[in-house]
Every structure is written in C-alpha cells, then in structure tokens.
Design a protein around this motif. Sequence first.
Motif, PDB file in Angstrom:
ATOM      1  N   TYR A 151       3.737   2.818  -2.908  1.00 35.78           N
ATOM      2  CA  TYR A 151       4.564   3.935  -3.373  1.00 35.78           C
ATOM      3  C   TYR A 151       3.725   4.888  -4.220  1.00 35.78           C
ATOM      4  O   TYR A 151       2.650   4.530  -4.721  1.00 35.78           O
ATOM      5  N   CYS A 152       4.225   6.109  -4.395  1.00 37.58           N
ATOM      6  CA  CYS A 152       3.448   7.131  -5.106  1.00 37.58           C
ATOM      7  C   CYS A 152       3.176   6.751  -6.564  1.00 37.58           C
ATOM      8  O   CYS A 152       2.206   7.231  -7.150  1.00 37.58           O
ATOM      9  N   ASN A 153       3.979   5.859  -7.134  1.00 33.68           N
ATOM     10  CA  ASN A 153       3.725   5.412  -8.512  1.00 33.68           C
ATOM     11  C   ASN A 153       2.704   4.275  -8.567  1.00 33.68           C
ATOM     12  O   ASN A 153       2.394   3.758  -9.628  1.00 33.68           O
ATOM     13  N   GLY A 154       2.183   3.846  -7.403  1.00 33.07           N
ATOM     14  CA  GLY A 154       1.158   2.802  -7.368  1.00 33.07           C
ATOM     15  C   GLY A 154       1.682   1.414  -7.043  1.00 33.07           C
ATOM     16  O   GLY A 154       0.905   0.500  -6.779  1.00 33.07           O
ATOM     17  N   ARG A 155       3.003   1.238  -7.075  1.00 33.70           N
ATOM     18  CA  ARG A 155       3.583  -0.071  -6.757  1.00 33.70           C
ATOM     19  C   ARG A 155       3.349  -0.410  -5.287  1.00 33.70           C
ATOM     20  O   ARG A 155       3.405   0.462  -4.430  1.00 33.70           O
ATOM     21  N   GLN A 156       3.051  -1.705  -5.026  1.00 33.52           N
ATOM     22  CA  GLN A 156       2.784  -2.151  -3.660  1.00 33.52           C
ATOM     23  C   GLN A 156       3.790  -3.223  -3.271  1.00 33.52           C
ATOM     24  O   GLN A 156       4.110  -4.097  -4.069  1.00 33.52           O
ATOM     25  N   GLU A 157       4.238  -3.139  -2.045  1.00 34.35           N
ATOM     26  CA  GLU A 157       5.197  -4.109  -1.544  1.00 34.35           C
ATOM     27  C   GLU A 157       4.716  -4.546  -0.160  1.00 34.35           C
ATOM     28  O   GLU A 157       4.472  -3.707   0.703  1.00 34.35           O
ATOM     29  N   THR A 158       4.554  -5.848   0.024  1.00 31.63           N
ATOM     30  CA  THR A 158       4.137  -6.374   1.324  1.00 31.63           C
ATOM     31  C   THR A 158       5.189  -7.351   1.812  1.00 31.63           C
ATOM     32  O   THR A 158       5.547  -8.290   1.105  1.00 31.63           O
ATOM     33  N   LYS A 159       5.709  -7.072   3.008  1.00 28.02           N
ATOM     34  CA  LYS A 159       6.662  -7.972   3.654  1.00 28.02           C
ATOM     35  C   LYS A 159       5.932  -8.577   4.844  1.00 28.02           C
ATOM     36  O   LYS A 159       5.586  -7.881   5.786  1.00 28.02           O
ATOM     37  N   TYR A 160       5.681  -9.879   4.768  1.00 28.52           N
ATOM     38  CA  TYR A 160       4.955 -10.573   5.833  1.00 28.52           C
ATOM     39  C   TYR A 160       5.905 -10.985   6.941  1.00 28.52           C
ATOM     40  O   TYR A 160       7.110 -11.152   6.718  1.00 28.52           O
ATOM     41  N   SER A 161       5.354 -11.199   8.122  1.00 28.69           N
ATOM     42  CA  SER A 161       6.169 -11.605   9.271  1.00 28.69           C
ATOM     43  C   SER A 161       6.793 -12.981   9.048  1.00 28.69           C
ATOM     44  O   SER A 161       7.786 -13.320   9.672  1.00 28.69           O
ATOM     45  N   THR A 162       6.235 -13.754   8.120  1.00 23.34           N
ATOM     46  CA  THR A 162       6.774 -15.090   7.803  1.00 23.34           C
ATOM     47  C   THR A 162       8.031 -15.004   6.944  1.00 23.34           C
ATOM     48  O   THR A 162       8.695 -16.008   6.722  1.00 23.34           O
ATOM     49  N   GLN A 164       7.819 -13.849   3.759  1.00 21.79           N
ATOM     50  CA  GLN A 164       7.337 -13.743   2.377  1.00 21.79           C
ATOM     51  C   GLN A 164       7.344 -12.280   1.959  1.00 21.79           C
ATOM     52  O   GLN A 164       7.000 -11.378   2.731  1.00 21.79           O
ATOM     53  N   VAL A 165       7.730 -12.034   0.701  1.00 21.76           N
ATOM     54  CA  VAL A 165       7.703 -10.693   0.125  1.00 21.76           C
ATOM     55  C   VAL A 165       6.841 -10.749  -1.124  1.00 21.76           C
ATOM     56  O   VAL A 165       7.048 -11.592  -1.999  1.00 21.76           O
ATOM     57  N   LEU A 166       5.860  -9.849  -1.209  1.00 26.57           N
ATOM     58  CA  LEU A 166       4.954  -9.790  -2.347  1.00 26.57           C
ATOM     59  C   LEU A 166       5.014  -8.384  -2.923  1.00 26.57           C
ATOM     60  O   LEU A 166       4.798  -7.405  -2.214  1.00 26.57           O
ATOM     61  N   ILE A 167       5.352  -8.294  -4.220  1.00 25.81           N
ATOM     62  CA  ILE A 167       5.414  -6.991  -4.881  1.00 25.81           C
ATOM     63  C   ILE A 167       4.458  -6.992  -6.058  1.00 25.81           C
ATOM     64  O   ILE A 167       4.453  -7.925  -6.869  1.00 25.81           O
ATOM     65  N   LYS A 168       3.635  -5.935  -6.121  1.00 22.46           N
ATOM     66  CA  LYS A 168       2.681  -5.774  -7.228  1.00 22.46           C
ATOM     67  C   LYS A 168       2.978  -4.470  -7.939  1.00 22.46           C
ATOM     68  O   LYS A 168       3.339  -3.473  -7.308  1.00 22.46           O
ATOM     69  N   ASP A 169       2.768  -4.483  -9.263  1.00 27.28           N
ATOM     70  CA  ASP A 169       2.953  -3.241 -10.019  1.00 27.28           C
ATOM     71  C   ASP A 169       1.733  -2.338  -9.827  1.00 27.28           C
ATOM     72  O   ASP A 169       0.782  -2.685  -9.130  1.00 27.28           O
ATOM     73  N   ILE A 175       4.509  -9.023  -9.409  1.00 26.86           N
ATOM     74  CA  ILE A 175       5.801  -9.072 -10.126  1.00 26.86           C
ATOM     75  C   ILE A 175       6.863  -9.823  -9.322  1.00 26.86           C
ATOM     76  O   ILE A 175       7.879 -10.203  -9.862  1.00 26.86           O
ATOM     77  N   LEU A 176       6.591 -10.063  -8.025  1.00 28.83           N
ATOM     78  CA  LEU A 176       7.502 -10.870  -7.218  1.00 28.83           C
ATOM     79  C   LEU A 176       6.711 -11.458  -6.062  1.00 28.83           C
ATOM     80  O   LEU A 176       5.951 -10.775  -5.400  1.00 28.83           O
TER      81      LEU A 176
END
Length: 179
Positions: A151-162, A164-169, A175-176
């Motif tokens: 996202y434009c604020n730098g936050r990253q969100e990865t949703k894997y095909s498995t 799994q959801v990974l969120i980074k600030d 952060i998740l």
Amino acid sequence: KVEEVLTDGRRIITFRNGTKKEISTDKRMTTISFFNGDVKKIMPDQRVIYYYADAQTTHTTYPDGLEVLQFPNNQIEKHYPDGTQEIVFPDHTVKCLYSDGFKETFFPDGTVVKVEKNGDKIVVFSNGQKEVHTAQFKRREYPDGTVKTVYCNGRQETKYSTGQVLIKDEEGNIILDKK
C-alpha cells in the motif's frame, strides 16, 4: 514554368524554383518532386504518399483517413480516423493509444501493459504473473494464487495460496501472521 509533353503522353511541368510535377499518361497518377528533395505522389487509388527527404520519413494518407508514417529507424505509426494510434517500434514493441485515453503496450517477450485513463496500470507478464498499480497500492498476483500487495503507506499484505495471510507494517515488522 515550363511544360513538356513526352512522346508517351506524360506531362512534366518544371517551376522556376526547381519543383517538377509529372502527370501520367492516363492522368491518374501525379508525382511532384520539390526543390528540397521531398516527393509527393498521388496514386490512382487516391493514396497520397509524401516523402520528407531531410527526415527520411514517408507519410501515406489513405482515402479512408488512415495515415501511416514510416521513419528511417523502421518505426511505423498508424493514425486512424477515430483517433486511435498504433506505434510499432524497431524492437517490435507495439503501443496502442486509444481516443478514450486507454493505452496498451505489447512487448516482444509477451508482456502486456495496459494503462487506464485514470493512470491505473495492469502489467501481465509472460510467466503468468500480473501486477496492478493504482494510486493506493501495487499488487503482484502469482500463478499459484499468491497475492502480495504493497500500500502507498508502506504496509505489505501477502495472501498465500495455502491460505496463510502475512501483514507487515511500513517498517517491515510482522503485525499479523494467520496460518
């Protein structure tokens, strides 16, 4: 001006500045050779072919309004009556510019870039990956179904095909991590 009629019926008119106009026997084709080296041909099918000597560029206008420009580097541009333009670059990249503001570019490696009027961009790579760029985010979609969004604020969100959801600030801190 000097006008001569040749034995085969062609007419050649020579003007004071050196420009020559040749009219075919059947009067269906005219060639004008200008003093600066430019040449204009009016063909029997009403095409007008103009060669710009200095630029080494040919500009052909068709009766239906299509205009084709051929440049010395082998770039070809087609300008359609509806406002659409198609540019073929020497490396065979093709760029289409539509009158509504939409743009498409087709690269030789199979990559396609589409840009909407609002600036949103979709890049489809030959390996099956896809990127979407908007003012709010950039997202990469992988063939296995994984989706990574920055996202434009730098936050990253990865949703894997498995699943799994990974969120980074914005600093890269997790952060998740939901599995």
